[in-house]
Enzyme design. Structure first.
Site, PDB file in Angstrom:
ATOM      1  N   GLY A  92      -0.701  -0.886 -17.660  1.00  0.00           N
ATOM      2  CA  GLY A  92      -0.441  -1.223 -16.045  1.00  0.00           C
ATOM      3  C   GLY A  92      -0.479   0.092 -15.952  1.00  0.00           C
ATOM      4  O   GLY A  92       0.951   0.203 -15.895  1.00  0.00           O
ATOM      5  N   SER A  93      -0.169   0.596 -14.924  1.00  0.00           N
ATOM      6  CA  SER A  93       0.337   2.411 -14.026  1.00  0.00           C
ATOM      7  C   SER A  93      -1.059   2.837 -12.871  1.00  0.00           C
ATOM      8  O   SER A  93      -1.542   3.109 -12.100  1.00  0.00           O
ATOM      9  CB  SER A  93       0.779   2.990 -15.638  1.00  0.00           C
ATOM     10  OG  SER A  93      -0.915   3.543 -15.660  1.00  0.00           O
ATOM     11  N   ARG A  94      -0.170   4.168 -12.731  1.00  0.00           N
ATOM     12  CA  ARG A  94      -1.075   5.001 -12.162  1.00  0.00           C
ATOM     13  C   ARG A  94      -0.696   6.372 -11.130  1.00  0.00           C
ATOM     14  O   ARG A  94      -0.287   6.708 -12.575  1.00  0.00           O
ATOM     15  CB  ARG A  94      -0.208   4.282 -10.707  1.00  0.00           C
ATOM     16  CG  ARG A  94      -0.550   5.567  -8.871  1.00  0.00           C
ATOM     17  CD  ARG A  94       0.489   4.384  -8.106  1.00  0.00           C
ATOM     18  NE  ARG A  94       1.118   5.987  -7.023  1.00  0.00           N
ATOM     19  CZ  ARG A  94       2.079   5.820  -5.605  1.00  0.00           C
ATOM     20  NH1 ARG A  94       2.466   4.954  -5.632  1.00  0.00           N
ATOM     21  NH2 ARG A  94       2.011   6.781  -5.815  1.00  0.00           N
TER      22      ARG A  94
END
Length: 219
Positions: free
Chosen positions: A187-189
Protein backbone atom coordinates in the site's frame (compact mmCIF):
# COMPACT_ATOMS: atom_id res chain seq x y z
CA UNK A 1 2.33 -15.40 -13.06
CA UNK A 2 5.79 -14.04 -12.31
CA UNK A 3 6.71 -13.14 -8.73
CA UNK A 4 8.73 -10.00 -8.09
CA UNK A 5 12.13 -10.53 -6.49
CA UNK A 6 11.18 -8.24 -3.58
CA UNK A 7 8.49 -10.70 -2.52
CA UNK A 8 10.28 -14.03 -2.65
CA UNK A 9 11.64 -14.04 0.91
CA UNK A 10 8.34 -12.76 2.32
CA UNK A 11 6.34 -15.41 0.44
CA UNK A 12 8.66 -18.16 1.68
CA UNK A 13 8.40 -16.89 5.27
CA UNK A 14 4.60 -16.66 5.12
CA UNK A 15 4.38 -20.16 3.63
CA UNK A 16 6.63 -21.61 6.34
CA UNK A 17 4.65 -19.94 9.16
CA UNK A 18 1.32 -21.06 7.72
CA UNK A 19 2.57 -24.64 7.46
CA UNK A 20 3.62 -24.54 11.13
CA UNK A 21 0.27 -23.03 12.10
CA UNK A 22 -1.73 -25.69 10.31
CA UNK A 23 0.42 -28.58 11.52
CA UNK A 24 0.02 -27.28 15.06
CA UNK A 25 -3.72 -26.92 14.56
CA UNK A 26 -3.94 -30.48 13.25
CA UNK A 27 -1.97 -31.92 16.18
CA UNK A 28 -3.46 -29.85 19.00
CA UNK A 29 -7.02 -29.07 17.97
CA UNK A 30 -9.13 -32.18 17.68
CA UNK A 31 -11.96 -30.62 15.72
CA UNK A 32 -12.13 -31.18 11.98
CA UNK A 33 -14.19 -28.04 11.35
CA UNK A 34 -11.64 -25.77 13.01
CA UNK A 35 -8.79 -27.41 11.11
CA UNK A 36 -10.61 -27.02 7.78
CA UNK A 37 -11.29 -23.36 8.57
CA UNK A 38 -7.59 -22.87 9.33
CA UNK A 39 -6.61 -24.46 6.01
CA UNK A 40 -9.04 -22.33 4.00
CA UNK A 41 -8.08 -19.10 5.77
CA UNK A 42 -4.38 -19.87 5.31
CA UNK A 43 -4.84 -20.60 1.60
CA UNK A 44 -6.73 -17.33 1.09
CA UNK A 45 -4.14 -15.29 2.98
CA UNK A 46 -1.24 -16.90 1.14
CA UNK A 47 -2.94 -16.25 -2.21
CA UNK A 48 -3.33 -12.55 -1.34
CA UNK A 49 0.37 -12.28 -0.45
CA UNK A 50 1.43 -14.00 -3.69
CA UNK A 51 -0.87 -11.83 -5.82
CA UNK A 52 0.44 -8.68 -4.16
CA UNK A 53 3.98 -9.45 -5.34
CA UNK A 54 3.03 -10.25 -8.93
CA UNK A 55 5.37 -8.84 -11.55
CA UNK A 56 3.58 -8.37 -14.89
CA UNK A 57 5.48 -8.18 -18.17
CA UNK A 58 4.55 -4.76 -19.52
CA UNK A 59 6.30 -3.20 -22.48
CA UNK A 60 5.22 0.20 -23.76
CA UNK A 61 5.54 -0.01 -27.54
CA UNK A 62 4.48 3.51 -28.52
CA UNK A 63 6.56 6.63 -29.16
CA UNK A 64 8.10 7.69 -25.84
CA UNK A 65 9.12 11.18 -26.96
CA UNK A 66 7.61 13.97 -24.82
CA UNK A 67 5.28 11.68 -22.88
CA UNK A 68 4.99 10.83 -19.20
CA UNK A 69 3.90 7.25 -18.50
CA UNK A 70 2.15 6.30 -15.27
CA UNK A 71 4.82 4.99 -12.88
CA UNK A 72 2.35 2.76 -11.05
CA UNK A 73 -1.01 1.03 -11.06
CA UNK A 74 -3.70 2.77 -9.06
CA UNK A 75 -6.14 5.66 -8.97
CA UNK A 76 -5.46 9.34 -9.59
CA UNK A 77 -6.31 11.12 -6.32
CA UNK A 78 -4.76 14.56 -6.85
CA UNK A 79 -4.13 16.91 -9.79
CA UNK A 80 -3.24 20.44 -8.83
CA UNK A 81 -0.72 23.25 -9.15
CA UNK A 82 1.45 23.27 -6.02
CA UNK A 83 4.70 24.73 -4.71
CA UNK A 84 7.31 21.94 -4.71
CA UNK A 85 9.71 22.81 -1.90
CA UNK A 86 12.28 20.00 -1.74
CA UNK A 87 14.01 20.27 -5.13
CA UNK A 88 12.47 22.81 -7.52
CA UNK A 89 11.31 25.40 -4.96
CA UNK A 90 8.80 26.65 -7.49
CA UNK A 91 5.31 25.84 -8.73
CA UNK A 92 4.70 22.55 -10.52
CA UNK A 93 1.73 20.41 -11.46
CA UNK A 94 1.38 17.53 -9.03
CA UNK A 95 -0.28 14.27 -10.05
CA UNK A 96 -0.73 11.71 -7.28
CA UNK A 97 -1.54 8.03 -7.82
CA UNK A 98 -2.78 5.96 -4.89
CA UNK A 99 -1.96 2.26 -4.98
CA UNK A 100 -4.45 0.06 -3.16
CA UNK A 101 -3.56 -3.28 -1.64
CA UNK A 102 -4.92 -5.07 -4.73
CA UNK A 103 -2.79 -3.11 -7.22
CA UNK A 104 0.53 -4.18 -8.69
CA UNK A 105 3.16 -2.44 -6.55
CA UNK A 106 6.00 -2.35 -9.05
CA UNK A 107 7.08 1.23 -9.89
CA UNK A 108 8.28 2.13 -13.39
CA UNK A 109 10.38 4.91 -14.89
CA UNK A 110 7.92 7.54 -16.25
CA UNK A 111 10.18 9.30 -18.80
CA UNK A 112 13.40 8.80 -20.75
CA UNK A 113 16.38 10.66 -19.33
CA UNK A 114 19.06 10.68 -16.63
CA UNK A 115 18.69 10.53 -12.86
CA UNK A 116 20.16 13.72 -11.36
CA UNK A 117 18.81 13.53 -7.80
CA UNK A 118 17.86 10.80 -5.34
CA UNK A 119 17.10 11.13 -1.62
CA UNK A 120 15.41 8.75 0.82
CA UNK A 121 13.81 10.34 3.88
CA UNK A 122 12.35 8.68 6.96
CA UNK A 123 9.05 9.99 8.23
CA UNK A 124 5.54 9.31 9.44
CA UNK A 125 3.10 6.71 8.15
CA UNK A 126 -0.07 8.65 7.45
CA UNK A 127 -2.61 7.12 5.09
CA UNK A 128 -1.08 7.46 1.61
CA UNK A 129 -4.18 9.13 0.11
CA UNK A 130 -3.84 12.14 2.46
CA UNK A 131 -2.09 15.23 0.96
CA UNK A 132 0.25 15.59 3.96
CA UNK A 133 1.72 12.15 3.26
CA UNK A 134 3.66 13.73 0.39
CA UNK A 135 5.82 15.78 2.78
CA UNK A 136 5.56 13.97 6.13
CA UNK A 137 5.67 10.24 5.35
CA UNK A 138 8.69 8.05 4.66
CA UNK A 139 9.54 8.75 1.02
CA UNK A 140 12.10 8.52 -1.76
CA UNK A 141 12.46 11.38 -4.21
CA UNK A 142 13.91 10.90 -7.70
CA UNK A 143 14.48 13.64 -10.28
CA UNK A 144 14.99 12.71 -13.93
CA UNK A 145 16.43 15.15 -16.49
CA UNK A 146 15.11 14.87 -20.02
CA UNK A 147 17.35 15.27 -23.06
CA UNK A 148 16.14 18.86 -23.46
CA UNK A 149 17.24 19.72 -19.92
CA UNK A 150 13.76 19.70 -18.40
CA UNK A 151 13.35 17.99 -15.04
CA UNK A 152 10.56 15.74 -13.75
CA UNK A 153 10.30 14.75 -10.09
CA UNK A 154 8.85 11.46 -8.88
CA UNK A 155 8.24 10.62 -5.23
CA UNK A 156 7.58 7.16 -3.77
CA UNK A 157 5.57 7.48 -0.55
CA UNK A 158 4.98 4.88 2.15
CA UNK A 159 1.50 4.54 3.63
CA UNK A 160 -0.06 3.18 6.82
CA UNK A 161 0.89 -0.42 6.02
CA UNK A 162 3.81 0.14 3.65
CA UNK A 163 7.02 0.33 5.66
CA UNK A 164 9.63 -0.31 3.03
CA UNK A 165 10.39 1.64 -0.13
CA UNK A 166 12.75 0.06 -2.66
CA UNK A 167 14.41 2.32 -5.25
CA UNK A 168 16.75 0.89 -7.88
CA UNK A 169 18.08 4.06 -9.51
CA UNK A 170 20.89 6.37 -8.42
CA UNK A 171 22.30 9.73 -9.59
CA UNK A 172 24.01 9.85 -13.02
CA UNK A 173 22.18 6.72 -14.15
CA UNK A 174 20.56 6.72 -17.58
CA UNK A 175 16.97 5.52 -17.48
CA UNK A 176 14.09 5.01 -19.87
CA UNK A 177 10.47 4.00 -20.06
CA UNK A 178 9.98 0.19 -19.65
CA UNK A 179 12.56 0.01 -16.84
CA UNK A 180 11.58 -0.57 -13.23
CA UNK A 181 12.16 2.25 -10.77
CA UNK A 182 11.47 0.26 -7.62
CA UNK A 183 8.83 -1.31 -5.41
CA UNK A 184 6.74 -0.25 -2.39
CA UNK A 185 5.51 -3.00 -0.12
CA UNK A 186 1.87 -3.14 1.03
CA UNK A 187 0.00 0.00 0.00
CA UNK A 188 1.46 3.33 -1.05
CA UNK A 189 1.38 6.37 -3.30
CA UNK A 190 3.37 7.95 -6.13
CA UNK A 191 3.61 11.71 -6.76
CA UNK A 192 4.70 13.24 -10.05
CA UNK A 193 5.74 16.90 -10.32
CA UNK A 194 5.59 18.19 -13.88
CA UNK A 195 6.22 21.54 -15.63
CA UNK A 196 3.29 23.98 -15.57
CA UNK A 197 2.96 23.77 -19.35
CA UNK A 198 2.49 19.99 -19.31
CA UNK A 199 -0.66 18.72 -21.01
CA UNK A 200 -2.40 16.53 -18.43
CA UNK A 201 -4.13 13.52 -20.00
CA UNK A 202 -5.72 11.94 -16.92
CA UNK A 203 -8.55 13.01 -14.62
CA UNK A 204 -9.33 12.67 -10.92
CA UNK A 205 -10.44 9.19 -9.85
CA UNK A 206 -9.22 7.71 -13.14
CA UNK A 207 -7.65 4.27 -12.86
CA UNK A 208 -4.21 4.05 -14.43
CA UNK A 209 -1.81 1.22 -15.23
CA UNK A 210 1.92 1.45 -14.66
CA UNK A 211 4.09 1.57 -17.79
CA UNK A 212 0.92 1.67 -19.89
CA UNK A 213 -1.26 4.76 -19.29
CA UNK A 214 0.02 8.08 -20.65
CA UNK A 215 -0.61 10.64 -17.90
CA UNK A 216 0.85 13.76 -19.55
CA UNK A 217 2.53 15.19 -22.61
CA UNK A 218 5.49 17.56 -22.33
CA UNK A 219 6.60 20.24 -24.77
Amino acid sequence: MKIHREGRSIIFTVFFLLVLLNVGCYLLVFRTLIYLFSLIASACFFSIVVIFFRNPDRIFIGDTKNIVISPADGRVVFIEEVFEQEYFREKKIQISIFMGINNVHVNWIPIDGEVVYYVHQNGRFWAAYLPKSSTENERSTVVIKRNNGEHVLLRQIAGVIARRIITYVEPNQKCRINEQLGFIKFGSRIDLFLPLNAEILVTLDQKVRGNYTIVARLE
